[in-house]
Design a protein around this motif. Structure first.
Motif, PDB file in Angstrom:
ATOM      1  N   MET A   1       0.835  -1.178   0.000  1.00  0.00           N
ATOM      2  CA  MET A   1       0.000   0.000   0.000  1.00  0.00           C
ATOM      3  C   MET A   1       0.877   1.238   0.000  1.00  0.00           C
ATOM      4  SD  MET A   1      -2.670   1.020   2.931  1.00  0.00           S
ATOM      5  CE  MET A   1      -2.752   2.696   3.419  1.00  0.00           C
ATOM      6  N   ASP A   2       0.832   2.001  -1.073  1.00  0.00           N
ATOM      7  CA  ASP A   2       1.590   3.243  -1.145  1.00  0.00           C
ATOM      8  C   ASP A   2       0.664   4.406  -0.856  1.00  0.00           C
ATOM      9  OD1 ASP A   2       3.999   2.084  -1.749  1.00  0.00           O
ATOM     10  OD2 ASP A   2       3.601   2.046  -3.887  1.00  0.00           O
ATOM     11  N   LEU A   3       1.074   5.252   0.057  1.00  0.00           N
ATOM     12  CA  LEU A   3       0.295   6.434   0.387  1.00  0.00           C
ATOM     13  C   LEU A   3       0.909   7.638  -0.298  1.00  0.00           C
ATOM     14  CD1 LEU A   3      -0.447   6.030   4.193  1.00  0.00           C
ATOM     15  CD2 LEU A   3      -2.020   5.787   2.302  1.00  0.00           C
ATOM     16  N   ALA A   4       0.238   8.136  -1.294  1.00  0.00           N
ATOM     17  CA  ALA A   4       0.696   9.336  -1.975  1.00  0.00           C
ATOM     18  C   ALA A   4       0.355  10.545  -1.123  1.00  0.00           C
ATOM     19  CB  ALA A   4       0.026   9.443  -3.338  1.00  0.00           C
ATOM     20  N   PRO A   5       1.121  11.622  -1.249  1.00  0.00           N
ATOM     21  CA  PRO A   5       0.829  12.821  -0.466  1.00  0.00           C
ATOM     22  C   PRO A   5      -0.618  13.288  -0.614  1.00  0.00           C
ATOM     23  CG  PRO A   5       2.938  13.055  -1.557  1.00  0.00           C
ATOM     24  CD  PRO A   5       2.324  11.766  -2.055  1.00  0.00           C
ATOM     25  N   GLY A   6      -1.165  13.207  -1.801  1.00  0.00           N
ATOM     26  CA  GLY A   6      -2.548  13.630  -2.025  1.00  0.00           C
ATOM     27  C   GLY A   6      -3.548  12.796  -1.252  1.00  0.00           C
ATOM     28  N   THR A   7      -3.262  11.506  -1.095  1.00  0.00           N
ATOM     29  CA  THR A   7      -4.172  10.621  -0.362  1.00  0.00           C
ATOM     30  C   THR A   7      -4.270  11.042   1.097  1.00  0.00           C
ATOM     31  OG1 THR A   7      -3.573   8.806  -1.820  1.00  0.00           O
ATOM     32  CG2 THR A   7      -4.634   8.228   0.266  1.00  0.00           C
ATOM     33  N   VAL A   8      -3.134  11.271   1.711  1.00  0.00           N
ATOM     34  CA  VAL A   8      -3.119  11.667   3.116  1.00  0.00           C
ATOM     35  C   VAL A   8      -3.819  13.012   3.292  1.00  0.00           C
ATOM     36  CG1 VAL A   8      -1.647  12.284   5.072  1.00  0.00           C
ATOM     37  CG2 VAL A   8      -1.034  10.359   3.613  1.00  0.00           C
ATOM     38  N   LEU A   9      -3.570  13.952   2.374  1.00  0.00           N
ATOM     39  CA  LEU A   9      -4.215  15.256   2.474  1.00  0.00           C
ATOM     40  C   LEU A   9      -5.722  15.154   2.327  1.00  0.00           C
ATOM     41  CD1 LEU A   9      -1.755  17.576   0.550  1.00  0.00           C
ATOM     42  CD2 LEU A   9      -2.137  17.417   3.005  1.00  0.00           C
ATOM     43  N   ARG A  10      -6.205  14.263   1.448  1.00  0.00           N
ATOM     44  CA  ARG A  10      -7.645  14.082   1.295  1.00  0.00           C
ATOM     45  C   ARG A  10      -8.256  13.538   2.580  1.00  0.00           C
ATOM     46  NH1 ARG A  10      -6.320  12.596  -3.921  1.00  0.00           N
ATOM     47  NH2 ARG A  10      -6.274  10.402  -3.431  1.00  0.00           N
ATOM     48  N   ILE A  11      -7.556  12.620   3.237  1.00  0.00           N
ATOM     49  CA  ILE A  11      -8.053  12.062   4.495  1.00  0.00           C
ATOM     50  C   ILE A  11      -8.126  13.164   5.548  1.00  0.00           C
ATOM     51  CG2 ILE A  11      -7.494  10.494   6.402  1.00  0.00           C
ATOM     52  CD1 ILE A  11      -6.186   8.675   4.221  1.00  0.00           C
ATOM     53  N   ILE A  12      -7.081  13.952   5.660  1.00  0.00           N
ATOM     54  CA  ILE A  12      -7.052  15.021   6.649  1.00  0.00           C
ATOM     55  C   ILE A  12      -8.099  16.078   6.312  1.00  0.00           C
ATOM     56  CG2 ILE A  12      -5.650  16.895   7.599  1.00  0.00           C
ATOM     57  CD1 ILE A  12      -3.238  15.003   7.069  1.00  0.00           C
ATOM     58  N   ASN A  27      -6.805  25.073   5.230  1.00  0.00           N
ATOM     59  CA  ASN A  27      -5.856  24.922   4.128  1.00  0.00           C
ATOM     60  C   ASN A  27      -4.438  25.237   4.578  1.00  0.00           C
ATOM     61  OD1 ASN A  27      -7.790  24.102   2.327  1.00  0.00           O
ATOM     62  ND2 ASN A  27      -8.184  26.168   1.574  1.00  0.00           N
ATOM     63  N   ASN A  28      -4.277  26.282   5.376  1.00  0.00           N
ATOM     64  CA  ASN A  28      -2.962  26.638   5.889  1.00  0.00           C
ATOM     65  C   ASN A  28      -2.410  25.517   6.756  1.00  0.00           C
ATOM     66  OD1 ASN A  28      -0.683  28.151   6.452  1.00  0.00           O
ATOM     67  ND2 ASN A  28      -1.664  29.230   8.145  1.00  0.00           N
ATOM     68  N   ARG A  29      -3.251  24.957   7.576  1.00  0.00           N
ATOM     69  CA  ARG A  29      -2.847  23.864   8.459  1.00  0.00           C
ATOM     70  C   ARG A  29      -2.439  22.630   7.650  1.00  0.00           C
ATOM     71  NH1 ARG A  29      -7.062  20.953  11.998  1.00  0.00           N
ATOM     72  NH2 ARG A  29      -5.795  19.293  12.817  1.00  0.00           N
ATOM     73  N   LEU A  30      -3.195  22.320   6.600  1.00  0.00           N
ATOM     74  CA  LEU A  30      -2.876  21.170   5.750  1.00  0.00           C
ATOM     75  C   LEU A  30      -1.559  21.370   5.017  1.00  0.00           C
ATOM     76  CD1 LEU A  30      -6.391  20.420   4.223  1.00  0.00           C
ATOM     77  CD2 LEU A  30      -5.140  19.059   5.898  1.00  0.00           C
ATOM     78  N   GLU A  31      -1.347  22.559   4.501  1.00  0.00           N
ATOM     79  CA  GLU A  31      -0.089  22.834   3.801  1.00  0.00           C
ATOM     80  C   GLU A  31       1.095  22.708   4.741  1.00  0.00           C
ATOM     81  OE1 GLU A  31      -0.455  26.631   1.931  1.00  0.00           O
ATOM     82  OE2 GLU A  31      -2.133  25.965   0.684  1.00  0.00           O
ATOM     83  N   ARG A  32       0.954  23.227   5.950  1.00  0.00           N
ATOM     84  CA  ARG A  32       2.033  23.135   6.940  1.00  0.00           C
ATOM     85  C   ARG A  32       2.300  21.675   7.320  1.00  0.00           C
ATOM     86  NH1 ARG A  32       0.000  26.587  10.344  1.00  0.00           N
ATOM     87  NH2 ARG A  32      -0.767  25.058  11.813  1.00  0.00           N
ATOM     88  N   PHE A  33       1.220  20.908   7.500  1.00  0.00           N
ATOM     89  CA  PHE A  33       1.354  19.493   7.837  1.00  0.00           C
ATOM     90  C   PHE A  33       2.088  18.734   6.731  1.00  0.00           C
ATOM     91  CE2 PHE A  33      -0.328  15.176   7.355  1.00  0.00           C
ATOM     92  CZ  PHE A  33       0.055  14.632   8.576  1.00  0.00           C
ATOM     93  N   ALA A  34       1.661  18.925   5.480  1.00  0.00           N
ATOM     94  CA  ALA A  34       2.278  18.223   4.354  1.00  0.00           C
ATOM     95  C   ALA A  34       3.737  18.632   4.180  1.00  0.00           C
ATOM     96  CB  ALA A  34       1.496  18.501   3.074  1.00  0.00           C
ATOM     97  N   HIS A  35       4.037  19.884   4.432  1.00  0.00           N
ATOM     98  CA  HIS A  35       5.412  20.372   4.294  1.00  0.00           C
ATOM     99  C   HIS A  35       6.326  19.761   5.357  1.00  0.00           C
ATOM    100  CE1 HIS A  35       8.692  23.081   3.373  1.00  0.00           C
ATOM    101  NE2 HIS A  35       8.765  23.395   4.661  1.00  0.00           N
ATOM    102  N   ASN A  36       5.811  19.588   6.564  1.00  0.00           N
ATOM    103  CA  ASN A  36       6.633  19.103   7.676  1.00  0.00           C
ATOM    104  C   ASN A  36       6.674  17.588   7.816  1.00  0.00           C
ATOM    105  OD1 ASN A  36       7.315  21.696   8.502  1.00  0.00           O
ATOM    106  ND2 ASN A  36       5.487  21.884   9.755  1.00  0.00           N
ATOM    107  N   LEU A  37       5.808  16.885   7.111  1.00  0.00           N
ATOM    108  CA  LEU A  37       5.727  15.435   7.254  1.00  0.00           C
ATOM    109  C   LEU A  37       6.916  14.745   6.600  1.00  0.00           C
ATOM    110  CD1 LEU A  37       3.918  13.115   8.256  1.00  0.00           C
ATOM    111  CD2 LEU A  37       2.910  13.065   5.994  1.00  0.00           C
TER     112      LEU A  37
END
Length: 71
Positions: A1-12, A27-37
């Motif tokens: 199972m590969d989790l693409a960045p878009g998949t995780v963001l859709r879940i969040i 949106n700001n929170r999601l961008e910060r989360f994806a950037h730091n993950l």
């Protein structure tokens, strides 16, 4: 199972839309989360769960413990 960045963001994003928050804040929170993950750590965690043990996951990921420096 590969989790693409878009998949995780859709879940969040789905979880966040269930909570009453302004869209700009979410949106700001999601961008910060994806950037730091660390996506490598997330993939490692997923493989450990799929394999059921750290040893099996390490074998699947072709990872080894580095030799001890104290020998």
């Amino acid at each position: 199972m590969d989790l693409a960045p878009g998949t995780v963001l859709r879940i969040i994003r789905k979880r966040d839309t269930e909570i009453d928050k302004p869209a700009a804040m979410t949106n700001n929170r999601l961008e910060r989360f994806a950037h730091n993950l660390d996506w490598n750590l997330l993939r490692t965690f997923v493989v450990v769960v799929e394999e059921g043990s750290i040893t099996a996951a390490a074998n699947r990921l072709l990872l080894q413990q580095p030799p001890s420096a104290w020998r």
